[in-house]
Design an enzyme around this catalytic site. Structure first.
Site, PDB file in Angstrom:
ATOM      1  N   GLU A   1       0.944  -1.205  -0.055  1.00  0.00           N
ATOM      2  CA  GLU A   1      -0.109  -0.063   0.086  1.00  0.00           C
ATOM      3  C   GLU A   1       0.839   1.211  -0.041  1.00  0.00           C
ATOM      4  O   GLU A   1       0.561   2.096  -0.478  1.00  0.00           O
ATOM      5  CB  GLU A   1      -0.997  -0.098   1.183  1.00  0.00           C
ATOM      6  CG  GLU A   1      -2.034  -0.901   1.147  1.00  0.00           C
ATOM      7  CD  GLU A   1      -2.997  -0.561  -0.126  1.00  0.00           C
ATOM      8  OE1 GLU A   1      -3.048   0.621  -0.589  1.00  0.00           O
ATOM      9  OE2 GLU A   1      -3.721  -1.663  -0.559  1.00  0.00           O
TER      10      GLU A   1
ATOM     11  N   CYS B   1     -26.869  -0.309 -12.726  1.00  0.00           N
ATOM     12  CA  CYS B   1     -25.879   0.913 -12.993  1.00  0.00           C
ATOM     13  C   CYS B   1     -26.969   2.249 -13.553  1.00  0.00           C
ATOM     14  O   CYS B   1     -27.380   1.873 -14.847  1.00  0.00           O
ATOM     15  CB  CYS B   1     -24.821   0.703 -13.969  1.00  0.00           C
ATOM     16  SG  CYS B   1     -23.834   2.056 -14.203  1.00  0.00           S
TER      17      CYS B   1
ATOM     18  N   CYS C   1     -20.251  -5.938 -18.617  1.00  0.00           N
ATOM     19  CA  CYS C   1     -20.512  -5.773 -17.211  1.00  0.00           C
ATOM     20  C   CYS C   1     -21.684  -6.522 -16.495  1.00  0.00           C
ATOM     21  O   CYS C   1     -22.859  -6.710 -16.965  1.00  0.00           O
ATOM     22  CB  CYS C   1     -20.695  -4.423 -16.972  1.00  0.00           C
ATOM     23  SG  CYS C   1     -20.900  -3.915 -15.159  1.00  0.00           S
TER      24      CYS C   1
ATOM     25  N   CYS D   1     -19.040  -1.688 -20.694  1.00  0.00           N
ATOM     26  CA  CYS D   1     -20.604  -1.811 -19.983  1.00  0.00           C
ATOM     27  C   CYS D   1     -21.123  -3.116 -20.733  1.00  0.00           C
ATOM     28  O   CYS D   1     -22.098  -3.753 -20.063  1.00  0.00           O
ATOM     29  CB  CYS D   1     -21.289  -0.639 -20.269  1.00  0.00           C
ATOM     30  SG  CYS D   1     -20.518   0.724 -19.465  1.00  0.00           S
TER      31      CYS D   1
ATOM     32  N   CYS E   1     -14.879  -1.614 -15.393  1.00  0.00           N
ATOM     33  CA  CYS E   1     -15.213  -0.070 -15.299  1.00  0.00           C
ATOM     34  C   CYS E   1     -14.198   0.704 -15.329  1.00  0.00           C
ATOM     35  O   CYS E   1     -13.723   1.697 -14.539  1.00  0.00           O
ATOM     36  CB  CYS E   1     -16.186   0.080 -13.717  1.00  0.00           C
ATOM     37  SG  CYS E   1     -17.109   1.493 -13.593  1.00  0.00           S
TER      38      CYS E   1
END
Length: 219
Positions: free
Chosen positions: A43, A212, A206, A203, A196
């Site tokens: 991280e 959505c 998806c 899309c 995305c």
């Protein structure tokens, strides 16, 4: 009947089980979770640096410093020399400072709660929750750029992200998982980087497009 958020969580977990990115810090151990030290380290490296850049360097980093005690015993010049090419050297300094604090105050074990994590140098709200959620399977939802984008599209929010940060955190909390937090957080991240996308989102393939609002309204 499943509500919207529950359906989306199930779909993303299912997608993730088949499509997750192979990243070195995700290696699972006996508890079926990644090593919190790996998540902690990655991280810091991933702040303002791409996944592809970090992947190879992370492997070399953990060969050189395989655990927190080894990292805490190194010097700033050594870690800065290694960090060359990753940019933003303040991250390396903060990582080393945090490692030394954890070694001294937490018996060389990464803290597993927000209050202790957020006090460490270089750790903000997102990083604290990412370590908690991914490394320890705590029920939280960190919000990175990928997750922000998915939320903005799901709810068809047409305001600049910089002005709705708190609203997005509230929306993200609807997707917190009690049992599968580690995988769900990573599924959101991967979905944002694979499906995305910022430009030209996929899309048509998806699995959550029926929920959505942006897709429905052709935004």
């Amino acid at each position: 009947m499943l509500n919207k958020e529950k359906y989306i969580k199930l779909q993303l977990l299912k997608w993730y089980s088949q499509n997750k990115r192979d990243l070195p810090w995700r290696k699972l151990f006996k508890n079926n979770l990644p090593d919190p030290y790996y998540i902690f380290t990655s991280e810091y490296m991933l702040q303002q640096t791409t996944v592809n850049t970090v992947k190879e360097r992370f492997i070399k980093f953990t060969i050189k410093w395989p655990n927190l005690e080894k990292l805490a015993s190194t010097t700033e010049p050594q870690i800065l020399k290694f960090w060359s090419g990753l940019g933003y050297y303040s991250r390396a300094r903060n990582l080393l400072k945090a490692a030394k604090i954890i070694n001294k105050n937490f018996n060389a074990k990464i803290p597993n709660n927000y209050e202790d994590l957020i006090k460490l140098p270089g750790i903000g709200d997102y990083t604290a929750k990412a370590i908690e959620g991914i490394g320890f399977n705590k029920s939280v939802m960190p919000v990175d750029a990928n997750i922000e984008r998915i939320l903005v599209r799901l709810y068809a929010i047409d305001k600049p992200i910089s002005k709705i940060k708190n609203k997005l955190k509230d929306l993200a909390n609807k997707f917190i998982s009690d049992k599968y937090s580690s995988n769900l957080i990573q599924s959101f991240m991967d979905y944002g980087s694979e499906i995305c996308l910022p430009r030209n989102p996929k899309c048509n393939i998806c699995g959550i497009n029926k929920f959505c609002q942006s897709y429905k309204k052709n935004l």
